[in-house]
Enzyme design. Structure first.
Site, PDB file in Angstrom:
ATOM      1  N   ASP A 142       8.020  -9.811   7.593  1.00 58.57           N
ATOM      2  CA  ASP A 142       7.056 -10.155   8.646  1.00 58.57           C
ATOM      3  C   ASP A 142       6.177 -11.349   8.290  1.00 58.57           C
ATOM      4  O   ASP A 142       6.014 -11.710   7.129  1.00 58.57           O
ATOM      5  CB  ASP A 142       6.104  -8.968   8.880  1.00 58.57           C
ATOM      6  CG  ASP A 142       6.803  -7.763   9.480  1.00 58.57           C
ATOM      7  OD1 ASP A 142       8.040  -7.793   9.633  1.00 58.57           O
ATOM      8  OD2 ASP A 142       6.102  -6.783   9.788  1.00 58.57           O
ATOM      9  N   HIS A 201       6.954  -8.716   3.555  1.00 57.64           N
ATOM     10  CA  HIS A 201       6.416  -9.923   4.184  1.00 57.64           C
ATOM     11  C   HIS A 201       6.939 -11.173   3.495  1.00 57.64           C
ATOM     12  O   HIS A 201       6.625 -11.391   2.318  1.00 57.64           O
ATOM     13  CB  HIS A 201       4.888  -9.899   4.121  1.00 57.64           C
ATOM     14  CG  HIS A 201       4.279  -8.773   4.904  1.00 57.64           C
ATOM     15  ND1 HIS A 201       4.146  -7.504   4.394  1.00 57.64           N
ATOM     16  CD2 HIS A 201       3.799  -8.740   6.173  1.00 57.64           C
ATOM     17  CE1 HIS A 201       3.591  -6.722   5.320  1.00 57.64           C
ATOM     18  NE2 HIS A 201       3.376  -7.440   6.404  1.00 57.64           N
TER      19      HIS A 201
HETATM   20 ZN    ZN Z   1       2.295  -8.596  10.357  1.00 61.06          ZN
END
Ligand code: ZN
Length: 355
Positions: free
Chosen positions: A138, A286
């Site tokens: 992400d 992430h």
């Molecule tokens: Zn996020």
């Protein structure tokens, strides 16, 4: 930090997770049919980190839901026989050699009706077998970190799913295009990573749509109708909206909490530890986070060493952007104003050279 329970998801979600191929190293051998599975759901959130200013947006801080560890209530109801696993030749672009982790299976997801995935919130669809993982990243694209993630994935011939932030995609479209060119699946993660549960319905929809349009524009082509809520904070209303839009929502089975970690070893320990407990799952990381980008090469080696198999998600259909948001994005990108006169009629040389 608000909690939202209950879910919504379109009761009659016609979801189909189709196994479109098994791959043994990397090269995808396409296959036919598929399998299906189903489950139920639940919900909860985490924290969000702020606004997106010049520096980014950090991610969630989830609270661990007990539901995460729920064994699968899954009732596999394969209407068609599962595909036989078969070995495949190493792909021409795979740098990892015969020992690479590779992609073991590719599933195609039909997002009609807005199905939700990821046991932390949505328990209706359990499509992973024991030992299978889906890698998701992400908050990118981000210079340095996203390219490092791409390099690590390429070295192991692995494909992942990315949920980029609209603003970041607008700032770094060249990086997002590389993600796309390398065969990864790309969904979206709002325009500016705000907590949608705290927004009015119309503002929240605009955040979602602007994110989709921005990411699509940055990639230069339609992408997957896959969406992840910032901080995983969904609401029943927005789930209903996404259902209308035929967009699938991805929570997670296994949150790495990598955004809280400063050392790559912590990221590896977090993922491997949680995985040991759950045995499989959609892993949330992430590409925006540097420790994660540094950890990834070793993490992939450990996944392979521990017998985990990577499943790649693909979308059956591309996401349809809404014209008004495409127009808004295009306008924002060019800095266009309401004025439509040509530059020559606005700016004129009145002294200096003449010709
Ligand atoms: Zn996020």
């Amino acid at each position: 930090m608000r909690r939202i329970t209950g879910l919504a998801a379109a009761g009659a979600v016609a979801l189909t997770v189709a196994v479109v191929g098994y791959v043994a190293g990397r090269a995808l051998r396409d296959q036919g049919p598929a399998a299906e599975a189903t489950r139920a759901e639940a919900a909860e959130p985490d924290t969000v980190t702020g606004s997106i200013a010049s520096r980014p947006i950090a991610s969630p801080a989830n609270s661990q839901s007990p539901a995460t560890a729920v064994p699968s209530l899954a009732l596999a109801a394969p209407s068609r026989p599962p595909l036989p696993r078969q070995s495949a030749e190493p792909g021409p672009t795979c740098a990892g050699g015969p020992d690479a982790l590779g992609v073991s299976r590719v599933v195609e997801i039909d997002t009609a009706g807005g199905p939700g995935f990821g046991f932390e919130h949505f328990k209706a669809h359990d499509f992973l077998e024991a030992g299978e993982v889906v890698l998701t990243f992400d908050d990118g694209p981000w210079p340095g970190n996203t390219p490092a993630v791409l390099a690590a994935l390429a070295a192991q011939c692995v494909k992942a799913t990315f949920f980029p932030i609209g603003k970041h995609a607008t700032w770094h479209p060249e990086i997002l295009k590389r993600v796309d060119a390398q065969g990864h699946t790309i969904g979206s993660h709002t325009w500016s990573h705000v907590d949608l549960s705290k927004k009015s319905p119309s503002d929240a929809k605009e955040e979602i749509e602007k994110g989709i349009s921005a990411v699509t524009m940055a990639a230069g082509r339609p992408l997957a109708p896959f969406f992840r809520f910032p901080a995983l904070r969904h609401t029943p209303e927005l789930m209903a909206y996404l259902a209308e839009r035929n967009i699938g929502t991805f929570s997670t089975d296994l949150d790495s909490f990598d955004f809280k970690m400063k050392k790559p070893e912590q990221v590896i320990a977090s993922v491997m530890g949680r995985l040991k407990k759950l045995g499989k799952g959609i892993i949330l990381m992430h590409d925006f986070q540097q420790p994660t980008s540094i950890a990834l090469p070793e993490l992939l080696i450990q996944l392979k060493a521990n017998g985990y198999k990577v499943v790649q998600l693909k979308a059956k259909n591309a996401v349809a952007t809404l014209p008004q948001y495409d127009a808004a994005m295009a306008k924002a990108q060019t800095g266009q104003t309401v004025d439509a006169r040509p530059t020559g009629s606005i700016v004129r040389t009145i002294s200096g050279y003449s010709n």
